[in-house]
Write an enzyme that holds these catalytic residues in place. Structure first.
Site, PDB file in Angstrom:
ATOM      1  N   SER A  10      27.119  18.565 -16.877  1.00  0.00           N
ATOM      2  CA  SER A  10      27.264  20.002 -16.618  1.00  0.00           C
ATOM      3  C   SER A  10      28.167  20.260 -15.419  1.00  0.00           C
ATOM      4  CB  SER A  10      25.881  20.631 -16.385  1.00  0.00           C
ATOM      5  OG  SER A  10      25.323  20.251 -15.137  1.00  0.00           O
ATOM      6  N   LYS A  11      28.096  19.392 -14.420  1.00  0.00           N
ATOM      7  CA  LYS A  11      28.906  19.577 -13.219  1.00  0.00           C
ATOM      8  C   LYS A  11      30.380  19.272 -13.472  1.00  0.00           C
ATOM      9  CE  LYS A  11      25.775  21.272 -10.771  1.00  0.00           C
ATOM     10  NZ  LYS A  11      25.915  22.631 -10.206  1.00  0.00           N
ATOM     11  N   SER A  40      29.725  19.510  -8.163  1.00  0.00           N
ATOM     12  CA  SER A  40      29.056  18.429  -7.437  1.00  0.00           C
ATOM     13  C   SER A  40      29.947  17.201  -7.412  1.00  0.00           C
ATOM     14  CB  SER A  40      27.726  18.086  -8.130  1.00  0.00           C
ATOM     15  OG  SER A  40      27.104  16.971  -7.533  1.00  0.00           O
ATOM     16  N   TYR A  89      22.855  16.469 -15.882  1.00  0.00           N
ATOM     17  CA  TYR A  89      23.340  17.158 -14.686  1.00  0.00           C
ATOM     18  C   TYR A  89      24.815  16.872 -14.435  1.00  0.00           C
ATOM     19  CZ  TYR A  89      23.682  18.499  -9.743  1.00  0.00           C
ATOM     20  OH  TYR A  89      24.062  19.068  -8.546  1.00  0.00           O
ATOM     21  N   ILE A 104      23.129  17.282   0.550  1.00  0.00           N
ATOM     22  CA  ILE A 104      22.988  18.381   1.503  1.00  0.00           C
ATOM     23  C   ILE A 104      21.517  18.511   1.854  1.00  0.00           C
ATOM     24  CG2 ILE A 104      23.382  20.835   1.940  1.00  0.00           C
ATOM     25  CD1 ILE A 104      25.962  19.257   1.565  1.00  0.00           C
ATOM     26  N   ASN A 115      26.455  29.664  -7.807  1.00  0.00           N
ATOM     27  CA  ASN A 115      25.863  28.532  -7.104  1.00  0.00           C
ATOM     28  C   ASN A 115      24.585  28.001  -7.738  1.00  0.00           C
ATOM     29  OD1 ASN A 115      25.103  26.898  -4.568  1.00  0.00           O
ATOM     30  ND2 ASN A 115      23.469  28.433  -4.651  1.00  0.00           N
TER      31      ASN A 115
END
Length: 259
Positions: free
Chosen positions: A158-159, A140, A155, A188, A88
């Protein structure tokens, strides 16, 4: 119930990781929390134990192979097994245009998010193979459904790679009865966003996107860490024993607007 099972949770000191740790522990699992923040690790461990759960914690930078291997080995040797891995931990890095983004920023995001996931899974596999288990990777909506976020190139890349890695691992590990799935959260309600830094020239590549009636179709709000914990519990349990190699979006349909 997860009585007698053991779980490794990276990024377990706060946010979604902490919520998942509390939920799995409440269902009888022993949880091992990995994080870089000693203070928050201690708080999370104490909260789990206060609720009669069993927890260990290790200060661990998941981009460092020796640290990850040592933490996983200690948990496995102490408890005799690993059944669940919740990979995570992750960072956003500095949001910046591709043209001016520092190479070091790109490498750091990739090393934590992608290489960290690889290392966590790699070192847990020998123990998961003994009886089978479940690997859950936090990807994500970014990089999978959403591509309109300015400065998120590192980001989001990478996701997207994490989701691909989950599918490759699912097929490779199926013969050992190891399931691998990726969860794709949207917004979130955690303090994760407070750590995001923005480059001064980010506005040069901004793409205005407005939704007159709001961008949260379901429930009209951001998701809760507890909702992520519910999904992790489902994927960790036998209730999902025939689910592997898939992304599960948990965003209240938000990404269907933003894609």
């Amino acid at each position: 119930m997860l009585e007698g099972k053991s779980a490794i949770i990276t990024g377990g000191a706060s946010g979604m990781g902490r919520a998942a740790a509390l939920r799995l522990a409440s269902e009888g699992a022993r949880v091992c929390l990995l994080d870089t923040n000693q203070e928050k690790l201690t708080e999370a461990k104490m909260e789990i134990e206060k609720n009669n759960g069993i927890a260990w914690s290790f200060v661990c930078d998941i981009s460092q192979p020796k640290q990850v291997r040592q933490a996983v080995e200690e948990a496995a040797n102490g408890w005799g097994r690993i059944d669940i891995v919740f990979a995570n931990a992750g960072i956003v890095g500095v949001l910046a245009p591709i043209e001016t983004m520092d190479e070091e920023n790109w490498e750091k995001v990739m090393n934590v998010n992608l290489t960290g996931t690889f290392l966590t899974v790699k070192y847990a596999i020998p123990y998961l193979k003994k009886q089978g288990g479940s690997i859950i990777i936090t990807s994500s909506v970014s990089g999978n459904r959403v591509f309109s976020q300015s400065g998120f190139s590192a980001y989001s890349s990478s996701k997207a790679a994490q989701a691909a890695f989950a599918k490759m691992a699912a097929l490779e590990l199926a013969k050992y009865n190891i399931r691998v799935n990726a969860i794709c959260p949207g917004g979130i309600n955690t303090d994760f966003g407070q750590s995001i830094k923005r480059a001064p020239d980010l506005e040069k590549v901004s793409i205005p996107v407005t939704f007159p009636e709001g961008d949260k179709p379901l429930e009209k709000r951001s998701g809760k860490p507890g909702q992520i914990a519910d999904l992790v519990h489902f994927l960790a349990s036998e209730a999902s024993e025939h689910i592997s190699g898939t992304e599960i979006f948990i965003d209240g349909a938000e990404s269907l607007l933003r894609g």
